[in-house]
Design a protein around this motif. Structure first.
Motif, PDB file in Angstrom:
ATOM      1  N   LYS A 198       0.833  -1.203   0.000  1.00 22.70           N
ATOM      2  CA  LYS A 198       0.000   0.000   0.000  1.00 22.70           C
ATOM      3  C   LYS A 198       0.871   1.257   0.000  1.00 22.70           C
ATOM      4  O   LYS A 198       0.574   2.227  -0.715  1.00 22.70           O
ATOM      5  N   ALA A 199       1.925   1.253   0.800  1.00 20.74           N
ATOM      6  CA  ALA A 199       2.800   2.427   0.883  1.00 20.74           C
ATOM      7  C   ALA A 199       3.451   2.708  -0.467  1.00 20.74           C
ATOM      8  O   ALA A 199       3.546   3.869  -0.895  1.00 20.74           O
ATOM      9  N   PHE A 200       3.892   1.644  -1.159  1.00 20.14           N
ATOM     10  CA  PHE A 200       4.548   1.868  -2.445  1.00 20.14           C
ATOM     11  C   PHE A 200       3.577   2.426  -3.478  1.00 20.14           C
ATOM     12  O   PHE A 200       3.894   3.391  -4.185  1.00 20.14           O
ATOM     13  N   VAL A 201       2.387   1.825  -3.593  1.00 18.67           N
ATOM     14  CA  VAL A 201       1.457   2.288  -4.638  1.00 18.67           C
ATOM     15  C   VAL A 201       0.890   3.665  -4.310  1.00 18.67           C
ATOM     16  O   VAL A 201       0.573   4.442  -5.228  1.00 18.67           O
ATOM     17  N   GLU A 202       0.773   4.001  -3.031  1.00 14.00           N
ATOM     18  CA  GLU A 202       0.356   5.360  -2.676  1.00 14.00           C
ATOM     19  C   GLU A 202       1.416   6.359  -3.117  1.00 14.00           C
ATOM     20  O   GLU A 202       1.104   7.409  -3.671  1.00 14.00           O
ATOM     21  N   HIS A 203       2.667   6.027  -2.879  1.00 12.17           N
ATOM     22  CA  HIS A 203       3.770   6.901  -3.290  1.00 12.17           C
ATOM     23  C   HIS A 203       3.803   7.045  -4.812  1.00 12.17           C
ATOM     24  O   HIS A 203       3.949   8.161  -5.337  1.00 12.17           O
ATOM     25  N   LEU A 204       3.667   5.934  -5.507  1.00 13.40           N
ATOM     26  CA  LEU A 204       3.716   5.960  -6.966  1.00 13.40           C
ATOM     27  C   LEU A 204       2.575   6.794  -7.533  1.00 13.40           C
ATOM     28  O   LEU A 204       2.763   7.551  -8.502  1.00 13.40           O
ATOM     29  N   GLY A 205       1.408   6.679  -6.949  1.00  6.27           N
ATOM     30  CA  GLY A 205       0.276   7.451  -7.427  1.00  6.27           C
ATOM     31  C   GLY A 205       0.410   8.930  -7.138  1.00  6.27           C
ATOM     32  O   GLY A 205       0.164   9.774  -8.012  1.00  6.27           O
ATOM     33  N   GLU A 206       0.825   9.253  -5.918  1.00  4.73           N
ATOM     34  CA  GLU A 206       0.917  10.655  -5.517  1.00  4.73           C
ATOM     35  C   GLU A 206       2.047  11.390  -6.237  1.00  4.73           C
ATOM     36  O   GLU A 206       1.891  12.556  -6.625  1.00  4.73           O
ATOM     37  N   CYS A 207       3.160  10.726  -6.425  1.00  2.00           N
ATOM     38  CA  CYS A 207       4.352  11.404  -6.964  1.00  2.00           C
ATOM     39  C   CYS A 207       4.506  11.274  -8.474  1.00  2.00           C
ATOM     40  O   CYS A 207       5.106  12.142  -9.112  1.00  2.00           O
ATOM     41  N   TYR A 208       3.956  10.191  -9.056  1.00  2.00           N
ATOM     42  CA  TYR A 208       4.208   9.935 -10.477  1.00  2.00           C
ATOM     43  C   TYR A 208       2.957   9.562 -11.270  1.00  2.00           C
ATOM     44  O   TYR A 208       3.070   9.184 -12.434  1.00  2.00           O
ATOM     45  N   ASP A 209       1.793   9.707 -10.652  1.00  2.00           N
ATOM     46  CA  ASP A 209       0.551   9.358 -11.335  1.00  2.00           C
ATOM     47  C   ASP A 209       0.639   7.943 -11.921  1.00  2.00           C
ATOM     48  O   ASP A 209       0.203   7.697 -13.049  1.00  2.00           O
ATOM     49  N   ASP A 210       1.245   7.038 -11.165  1.00  2.00           N
ATOM     50  CA  ASP A 210       1.401   5.623 -11.517  1.00  2.00           C
ATOM     51  C   ASP A 210       2.329   5.382 -12.711  1.00  2.00           C
ATOM     52  O   ASP A 210       2.316   4.297 -13.305  1.00  2.00           O
ATOM     53  N   ASP A 211       3.139   6.343 -13.057  1.00  2.00           N
ATOM     54  CA  ASP A 211       4.041   6.209 -14.207  1.00  2.00           C
ATOM     55  C   ASP A 211       5.417   5.740 -13.722  1.00  2.00           C
ATOM     56  O   ASP A 211       6.251   6.557 -13.291  1.00  2.00           O
ATOM     57  N   LEU A 212       5.654   4.429 -13.807  1.00  2.00           N
ATOM     58  CA  LEU A 212       6.947   3.904 -13.363  1.00  2.00           C
ATOM     59  C   LEU A 212       8.096   4.428 -14.202  1.00  2.00           C
ATOM     60  O   LEU A 212       9.193   4.657 -13.697  1.00  2.00           O
ATOM     61  N   ASP A 213       7.858   4.629 -15.501  1.00  2.00           N
ATOM     62  CA  ASP A 213       8.923   5.145 -16.357  1.00  2.00           C
ATOM     63  C   ASP A 213       9.407   6.498 -15.861  1.00  2.00           C
ATOM     64  O   ASP A 213      10.608   6.794 -15.885  1.00  2.00           O
TER      65      ASP A 213
END
Length: 226
Positions: free
Chosen positions: A93-108
């Protein structure tokens, strides 16, 4: 780069590669799945991790949005085969929250950073320690970072190739300062060490007599194995 240490480490690498062949790590259908696997494999065997990932796929939640949406209690049940499932559900949960908040789920976008900055950011996320961060950097982001784990420490200790201290960063520097910073090399080397630790250099009752590293192993030589 220390020439002697470079030569010793590369000799070990080539002996392992000759015995086992390319390992084609990390198992995963996407960089995101690799990240999930890296978090779930903490203190767990890979068979259990695979079952947990299969459960996530079957439930249709193996995506950043899916993991955010699923209730944490339900997520814990889905990843139960990976053990420590309650703690790992919070880490995911912590990782996907961070990814969503900081990168809009864009891993690239996340992976566009240089390797050191990316590693620092990963370490700032709840539940991601050095080994997990380095797994993500190497296997998901495809950047040169040598992963240190218990298998690596065991093999290097028996070979007599060790840094001045037992710290994670000391082992990592031993490899990264002595070898070319090459993602493919680091990927293959780490995978081969893990394969060898499971099949030959076991924690108990190592199979020294048939070991491909016997000729360069201090422990094997001390045991007078022929």
């Amino acid at each position: 780069m220390t020439a002697l240490l470079h030569d010793r480490l590369m000799d070990v690498y080539h002996r392992l590669l000759a015995r086992y062949g390319p390992q084609d790590w990390w198992p995963g259908d996407s960089p995101f799945e690799v990240i999930v696997g890296a978090i779930l494999t903490q203190s767990a065997g890979w068979t259990g991790v695979e079952r947990a990932i299969d459960n996530l796929k079957a439930a249709g939640v193996l995506s950043p949005a899916g993991l955010r949406a699923v209730p944490i209690e339900e997520l814990a049940v889905l990843i139960r085969p990976s053990v420590y499932f309650n703690a790992k559900s919070r880490k995911l949960k912590a990782f996907v929250e961070h990814l969503g908040e900081c990168y809009d789920d864009d891993l690239d976008a996340m992976f566009q950073q240089d390797v050191d900055r990316l590693r620092r950011e990963l370490l700032s996320i709840h539940g991601i320690g050095e080994e997990t961060a380095d797994d993500i950097v190497l296997y998901a982001a495809g950047k040169p970072m040598f992963v240190i784990d218990a298998y690596t420490r065991r093999i290097m200790g028996r070979l007599g190739i060790t840094p001045p201290t037992e710290r994670y960063d000391a082992y990592q520097s031993m490899f990264m300062d002595s070898l070319p910073r090459d993602t493919a090399l680091f990927n293959e080397y780490h995978a081969l060490l893990d394969r060898h630790a499971v099949e030959a250099c076991r924690k108990r009752s190592p199979l020294c007599e048939s070991c491909c590293l016997l000729a360069v192993c201090e422990t094997g030589a001390a045991a007078n194995v022929s």
